[in-house]
Design an enzyme around this catalytic site. Sequence first.
Site, PDB file in Angstrom:
ATOM      1  N   ILE A  21       0.815  -1.224   0.000  1.00  0.00           N
ATOM      2  CA  ILE A  21       0.000   0.000   0.000  1.00  0.00           C
ATOM      3  C   ILE A  21       0.843   1.266   0.000  1.00  0.00           C
ATOM      4  O   ILE A  21       0.296   2.365  -0.106  1.00  0.00           O
ATOM      5  CB  ILE A  21      -0.958   0.021   1.205  1.00  0.00           C
ATOM      6  CG1 ILE A  21      -0.183  -0.086   2.524  1.00  0.00           C
ATOM      7  CG2 ILE A  21      -1.995  -1.061   1.090  1.00  0.00           C
ATOM      8  CD1 ILE A  21      -1.069   0.034   3.756  1.00  0.00           C
ATOM      9  N   GLY A  22       2.166   1.149   0.115  1.00  0.00           N
ATOM     10  CA  GLY A  22       2.988   2.356   0.101  1.00  0.00           C
ATOM     11  C   GLY A  22       4.453   2.020  -0.085  1.00  0.00           C
ATOM     12  O   GLY A  22       4.934   0.974   0.370  1.00  0.00           O
ATOM     13  N   GLY A  31       8.447   3.847   0.046  1.00  0.00           N
ATOM     14  CA  GLY A  31       9.246   4.993   0.437  1.00  0.00           C
ATOM     15  C   GLY A  31      10.709   4.744   0.158  1.00  0.00           C
ATOM     16  O   GLY A  31      11.103   3.690  -0.359  1.00  0.00           O
ATOM     17  N   GLY A  32      11.518   5.728   0.520  1.00  0.00           N
ATOM     18  CA  GLY A  32      12.946   5.607   0.263  1.00  0.00           C
ATOM     19  C   GLY A  32      13.590   4.517   1.079  1.00  0.00           C
ATOM     20  O   GLY A  32      14.506   3.844   0.620  1.00  0.00           O
ATOM     21  N   MET A  33      13.129   4.352   2.317  1.00  0.00           N
ATOM     22  CA  MET A  33      13.758   3.386   3.209  1.00  0.00           C
ATOM     23  C   MET A  33      12.951   2.114   3.400  1.00  0.00           C
ATOM     24  O   MET A  33      13.503   1.085   3.760  1.00  0.00           O
ATOM     25  CB  MET A  33      13.964   4.021   4.589  1.00  0.00           C
ATOM     26  CG  MET A  33      14.944   5.161   4.607  1.00  0.00           C
ATOM     27  SD  MET A  33      15.151   5.751   6.292  1.00  0.00           S
ATOM     28  CE  MET A  33      13.478   6.167   6.712  1.00  0.00           C
ATOM     29  N   ALA A  34      11.647   2.182   3.221  1.00  0.00           N
ATOM     30  CA  ALA A  34      10.805   1.045   3.574  1.00  0.00           C
ATOM     31  C   ALA A  34       9.578   0.980   2.685  1.00  0.00           C
ATOM     32  O   ALA A  34       9.196   1.963   2.049  1.00  0.00           O
ATOM     33  CB  ALA A  34      10.386   1.149   5.038  1.00  0.00           C
ATOM     34  N   VAL A  84       5.428  -0.302   2.780  1.00  0.00           N
ATOM     35  CA  VAL A  84       4.344  -0.504   3.735  1.00  0.00           C
ATOM     36  C   VAL A  84       3.323  -1.457   3.119  1.00  0.00           C
ATOM     37  O   VAL A  84       2.906  -1.288   1.972  1.00  0.00           O
ATOM     38  CB  VAL A  84       3.668   0.824   4.118  1.00  0.00           C
ATOM     39  CG1 VAL A  84       2.580   0.579   5.147  1.00  0.00           C
ATOM     40  CG2 VAL A  84       4.695   1.804   4.669  1.00  0.00           C
ATOM     41  N   LYS A 143       5.324  -1.984   8.170  1.00  0.00           N
ATOM     42  CA  LYS A 143       6.405  -1.304   7.459  1.00  0.00           C
ATOM     43  C   LYS A 143       7.641  -2.187   7.541  1.00  0.00           C
ATOM     44  O   LYS A 143       8.101  -2.547   8.632  1.00  0.00           O
ATOM     45  CB  LYS A 143       6.685   0.065   8.071  1.00  0.00           C
ATOM     46  CG  LYS A 143       7.959   0.703   7.544  1.00  0.00           C
ATOM     47  CD  LYS A 143       8.061   2.174   7.911  1.00  0.00           C
ATOM     48  CE  LYS A 143       7.208   2.985   7.007  1.00  0.00           C
ATOM     49  NZ  LYS A 143       7.438   4.433   7.152  1.00  0.00           N
ATOM     50  N   ASP A 194      11.316  14.395  10.026  1.00  0.00           N
ATOM     51  CA  ASP A 194      10.957  14.188   8.615  1.00  0.00           C
ATOM     52  C   ASP A 194       9.484  14.546   8.415  1.00  0.00           C
ATOM     53  O   ASP A 194       8.728  13.805   7.803  1.00  0.00           O
ATOM     54  CB  ASP A 194      11.225  12.742   8.197  1.00  0.00           C
ATOM     55  CG  ASP A 194      11.218  12.571   6.674  1.00  0.00           C
ATOM     56  OD1 ASP A 194      11.316  13.599   5.962  1.00  0.00           O
ATOM     57  OD2 ASP A 194      11.109  11.434   6.202  1.00  0.00           O
TER      58      ASP A 194
END
Length: 704
Positions: A19-20, A22-25, A27, A42, A136
């Site tokens: 569902i998502g 990101g740069g690091m992880a 989700v 996550k 952040d």
Amino acid sequence: MDNYIGKRLDGRYEITELIGQGGMANVYKAMDVLDNRVVAVKILKREFSESDEFLRRFRNESKAIAVLSHPNIVKIYDMGFSEKIQYIAMEYIDGITLKEYIDSERVLNWKDAVHFIIQILRALQHAHNRGIVHRDIKPQNIMLLTDGTIKVMDFGIAKFAREESMTATDQAIGTVHYISPEQARGDVTDEKSDIYSVGVMFYEMLTGQKPFDTDNPVSIAVMHIKNIPVRPRDINPNIPSGLEEIIMHAMEKDAENRYQTASDMIRDIEAFKQNNQIIFGYYSVPLVQQRAADMGRMQYGTPQQPVVPMQPMQQPDAYEEEDEEEDYDEDYEIEETETRQKSLIVPILTAVTVVVIVVAAVFIVALLTNPNLLRKSVEVPNLIGMTYDDAVKNYDSDIVLSVEEEEYNDQYAAGTIYKQSENPGTLVDRGDNNKIRLAVAVSKGTQMLVVPEVKDYSEAEAKNMLTEMGFHVNEMFEASNADDAIQKGNCIRTDPAYGTELKVGSNVTLYVSTGIAIDEVTVPQFVGMTQADAETECERVKLKIAGVEEVDSDKPKGEIVEQSIAAYETVNAGTEILFKVSNGNAPEGDVYYGMYLPTDITGKYTIDFTIDGQVVKSYPFVAETAGGMVEVTLTGTGQKQVTVSVTGETTGMTARLGIYTFDFTAGSFTTISEDFQSAFSAVTPQHTTAPVPAATEPAPEAVQ
């Protein structure tokens, strides 16, 4: 296909979809099979899990983040750390990110922006008070629910995502559009860095633009350090001055000049909400911009220099001999000008006369239609209860109306004037435009609010949230049912229920858990039931079967023959019970049979035990040596009907002593019929027979 989808983490979290990203992880949506609830998981990307230092910090910080509990912060449920995977299980939010909302709306009205920003600041205040800095803050890390509730995510991950060797533009530090100057420089950051990021988001919400934006992340970071953003009101003039001051104060380059805490910024926003004409005076002069030619950037905080008109340059007298010629020319020009002026006097005077006549005529007409024009003061009318549009239409010739405030008001419909700056009937001087100025307050109607979800929130958090929204809170305490399992001190529900629309000031009852309720149940009579029926009955009355043991029994296979808790006893729901169930194999047992003999009989006799028409045991005895009593042990299984008879050797006659039910499992017998006297009389010679005691009973120790 994603490698995690369809897998189960730690035997608990069943991953269903991504569902998502990101740069690091990444989700994922997952089902917590233990607690039977949907969660978000996550999972850190592999490249960020290879640093021992990062993992140590991540684990320590994750434990700290788990203690945060606030209505505007996504809850952390669980964490998992292993050599192969690092994950955090958190509250699943069914909504969109604030970035998606801003992108769709482009420019938000200031009321919506203030509603969102206050919630974000409250979440940060809760975290800052516990020593946790987000670092952040950006719209991508903030979720927006359908009821307008804000949920801040990703606490603490960004805090430790940047190792010492990384630069300000590395992806792990977060989006450079929202970082503070000190963060961009790589300096030590604290809660004031979060406040700067909130200011940037506030700026973007109200202007539709980021304060600094280029294709080069490094350039953006440098702009945050050195440049001053364009004044928000220069982009969107509808932004109130007070909000502009709040935004610019939050975005001060020097952290010491910013709001020092989230509470400070909330205080100013609340003051603005009470009076949207407020000026805070953080700057000695109004915010102005001036182009700095040397740096090509916008500045504020200094007044513009007044423009000094240039004087005509004085020419040197190059040739003195030309003075006479110049004097001649000047005299000629003066005479010529005077001639022209005389020639224009008549037409000019004529034109002026005409204008005066026209103005006088207009004034006379206006005076006839509005006699108040000659009056220096005028009586203020009563506008209260009139709609603003009607007031403008009816009094446009006499009054300049201005709306001083717009507030919710239960007494007046939306658009209706409920207050005016001058009392009705007061005489007020006219202004330069021959009109009086009157400020009014216009009702926005009855303010309606939606009751928020408070389930599983702490009592203090839920009460504070409802009170701040404007509800009057009453508290009730009750036990939580086992299905909800709300721990003591947390909220179960509200009345009216979550999602109900109410007027501000309405009463809301908050139900707080006193702990999980324990039901009491009455234990049924399970003996005689089949095992299947007993299992169904246990589920109905909320008893737990701790174990089932098969035993030898003459009962049908699968029938309950013993239960560990007596029938009709009262116990707590969830109590464990043990059963013994028949395996269908009847156990062998012994029954001891005994009887007293008549006192005067002699000779030999035989006692026979018959079951189902077959003699299963014969017991011979001699009356002289019997000692007045006979004892016989019979072995068998289950319950059997046994006929006992006696045969006399001398007479050869046989007679029935009695009929009995032998219970070999219990080791006892019961008498159906019995007549010793008649039986021995029939098998004994009459001359030797002595009176037999009536109803001879077996020896007490032989009867079980």
